[in-house]
Design a protein around this motif. Structure first.
Motif, mmCIF file in Angstrom:
data_model
loop_
_atom_site.group_PDB
_atom_site.id
_atom_site.type_symbol
_atom_site.label_atom_id
_atom_site.label_comp_id
_atom_site.label_asym_id
_atom_site.label_seq_id
_atom_site.Cartn_x
_atom_site.Cartn_y
_atom_site.Cartn_z
ATOM 1 N N SER A 328 58.643 42.978 23.326
ATOM 2 C CA SER A 328 57.894 41.756 23.576
ATOM 3 C C SER A 328 58.649 40.550 23.048
ATOM 4 O O SER A 328 59.564 40.673 22.231
ATOM 5 C CB SER A 328 56.519 41.841 22.905
ATOM 6 O OG SER A 328 56.668 41.815 21.489
ATOM 7 N N LEU A 391 57.564 38.707 32.719
ATOM 8 C CA LEU A 391 56.295 39.404 32.916
ATOM 9 C C LEU A 391 55.285 38.983 31.861
ATOM 10 O O LEU A 391 54.115 38.718 32.164
ATOM 11 C CB LEU A 391 56.523 40.916 32.874
ATOM 12 C CG LEU A 391 55.251 41.779 32.983
ATOM 13 C CD1 LEU A 391 54.551 41.508 34.310
ATOM 14 C CD2 LEU A 391 55.612 43.259 32.848
ATOM 15 N N GLU A 392 55.722 38.918 30.623
ATOM 16 C CA GLU A 392 54.832 38.517 29.539
ATOM 17 C C GLU A 392 54.338 37.090 29.731
ATOM 18 O O GLU A 392 53.164 36.778 29.515
ATOM 19 C CB GLU A 392 55.574 38.653 28.202
ATOM 20 C CG GLU A 392 54.712 38.431 26.981
ATOM 21 C CD GLU A 392 55.519 38.633 25.703
ATOM 22 O OE1 GLU A 392 56.148 37.658 25.230
ATOM 23 O OE2 GLU A 392 55.533 39.761 25.185
ATOM 24 N N GLN A 395 51.716 37.004 32.503
ATOM 25 C CA GLN A 395 50.433 37.526 32.038
ATOM 26 C C GLN A 395 49.692 36.490 31.195
ATOM 27 O O GLN A 395 48.466 36.358 31.289
ATOM 28 C CB GLN A 395 50.660 38.809 31.244
ATOM 29 C CG GLN A 395 51.124 39.971 32.106
ATOM 30 C CD GLN A 395 51.538 41.181 31.277
ATOM 31 O OE1 GLN A 395 51.813 41.068 30.075
ATOM 32 N NE2 GLN A 395 51.592 42.342 31.917
ATOM 33 N N LYS A 398 48.247 33.882 33.523
ATOM 34 C CA LYS A 398 47.070 34.409 34.220
ATOM 35 C C LYS A 398 45.852 34.410 33.301
ATOM 36 O O LYS A 398 44.727 34.086 33.725
ATOM 37 C CB LYS A 398 47.376 35.827 34.710
ATOM 38 C CG LYS A 398 46.246 36.466 35.516
ATOM 39 C CD LYS A 398 45.987 35.707 36.800
ATOM 40 C CE LYS A 398 44.927 36.390 37.638
ATOM 41 N NZ LYS A 398 44.622 35.634 38.883
ATOM 42 N N THR A 399 46.050 34.746 32.029
ATOM 43 C CA THR A 399 44.945 34.801 31.071
ATOM 44 C C THR A 399 44.345 33.426 30.833
ATOM 45 O O THR A 399 43.122 33.273 30.691
ATOM 46 C CB THR A 399 45.424 35.401 29.738
ATOM 47 O OG1 THR A 399 45.958 36.703 29.976
ATOM 48 C CG2 THR A 399 44.283 35.508 28.741
#
Length: 425
Positions: A328, A391-392, A395, A398-399
């Protein structure tokens, strides 16, 4: 840092004053040359000697180059950006692009990481446009006032010069003050700045156009603190290779038998090398090689030295398994925490040099009739050359959708960098 009382300059530049500054710089040149040798793989191991007849592999590892490359690229691998509004800011960014200051910054950061400081010269080209170039810190330096202001008093750049056939003729030095450039020539260093200048010409930068970019307050490079560890690593690796070669040429001890020349006239050594066989008369006879057992201590020491080099230089081993591509962003930043703290210190001092460059360029542009630029209103931004986890980031966007303005969210996506305008944010 070479300092002098600014009151001395009120009576003009004397040869004794200038030569004294040069001599002080030359006294520290040996350290800079050693750092350059380590960077160029000419470390102390290349002079290591062993007894005649023994293997003498001298392995120099590019740790210094690795440390300098990672540290400087992390700082300015992504070009420094300058934010400001108005015609003066636009003119500054335009001449910066023409002078390729982004490329100069990379070289200055590399020099600062290796030598403890980088040196820049600002000059005008044939078209009367300001340009920047990086100088070798081994032959360029700035003299500062010895008070709390530490203002630059002058800069000196010296180098050898040759005739038309390439034969050395002596040394040449340029002295830069806040108003002019003075040129000196001599046969050797000892008298280089004691005579009268062969030429002098004004410049229009309004201050000393030579700028030092310090790596830290002590002017120490990133390699200097681990140089002895790198030397020890070179030595142990070279010794291991030498021991392996000696193992191939180890002595063969034969007991309980006597080896003779055979009927073909071959010596015992030739028989063993060609036949790969050794005939012994009975079970009481035997043979074995005389070798030195290295044990596991050498490998443990090598690993320990490697770990210490990365630890004390604060440069991570990017080939380590911990730097996997699927970690991450937070985990990656924790692994780079030491490098980040090191870069924050480097950024602080590098920013001071960039501000001084900006003042020189702004003064020159104002002399040419451009709109005056308030350099204090310009913001200098550094961007870390970090791998991005798209990708992180997606995400996270989107959150937060619906809670944060869309323009602000899209600006967090690395693959849209530079394409999202914040005008309506």
């Amino acid at each position: 840092m070479i300092t002098r009382d600014r009151a001395i300059l009120k009576s003009g530049l004397s040869g004794r004053f200038l030569q004294g500054c040069l001599n002080e710089h030359l006294r520290g040149a040996e350290k800079l040359s050693r750092l350059r040798d380590a960077y160029g793989l000419h470390s102390s191991i290349t002079h290591h000697a062993r007894a005649e007849g023994l293997p003498n592999h001298r392995l120099a590892h590019a740790y210094a180059r690795y440390i300098v490359t990672v540290a400087s690229s992390y700082l300015v691998g992504a070009a420094v950006s300058y934010q400001g509004e108005g015609q003066g800011a636009d003119a500054l960014r335009r001449v910066y692009r023409a002078s390729n200051v982004a490329g100069v910054d990379v070289e200055l950061a590399r020099q600062a990481s290796l030598y403890g400081k980088g040196v820049e010269i600002i000059y005008t080209d044939d078209q009367a446009c300001p340009r920047s170039a990086a100088l070798d810190p081994r032959c360029a330096f700035v003299v500062y006032a010895d008070d709390v202001s530490a203002q630059p008093l002058l800069g000196i750049h010296f180098h050898p010069f040759t005739d038309e056939s390439g034969a050395p003729r002596g040394y040449e030095a340029a002295v830069y003050t806040a108003q002019e450039r003075l040129l000196f020539r001599s046969r050797d260093h000892a008298t280089l700045l004691r005579g009268s200048p062969v030429s002098r010409s004004p410049h229009y930068f309004g201050r000393v156009p030579m700028i030092e970019y310090w790596n830290n307050e002590e002017e120490t490079g990133d390699v200097e603190c681990v140089l002895s560890l790198i030397d020890a690593y070179d030595l142990i690796q070279s010794s291991r290779v030498n021991d392996q070669e000696q193992l191939v040429d180890a002595l063969l001890i034969v007991y309980g038998a006597r080896l003779e020349t055979d009927d073909r006239g071959r010596t015992p050594a030739q028989q063993l090398r060609q036949d790969k066989l050794l005939y012994l008369p009975d079970r009481e006879a035997g043979a074995q090689y005389l070798v030195k057992s290295a044990g596991t201590g050498a490998e443990e020491l090598r690993t320990s030295l490697e770990r210490d080099i990365h630890k004390f230089s604060m440069i991570p081993d990017l080939s380590d398994a911990q730097f996997a591509g699927n970690v991450s962003g937070v985990a990656m930043r924790y692994k780079l925490l030491g490098l980040e703290q090191l870069s924050r210190v480097k950024e602080r001092w590098f920013r001071e040099g960039l501000k001084e460059r900006m003042r020189c360029y702004a003064h020159f542009l104002s002399v040419k009739g451009e709109r005056p630029l308030e350099t204090d209103q310009m913001h200098i931004l550094f961007t870390r050359a970090l791998p991005e986890n798209a990708l992180e980031a997606a995400q996270m966007v989107k959150t937060l959708e619906g809670m944060v303005p869309d323009q602000a969210l899209l600006s967090q996506l690395p693959f849209l960098d530079g394409e999202i305008s914040m005008e309506n944010g």
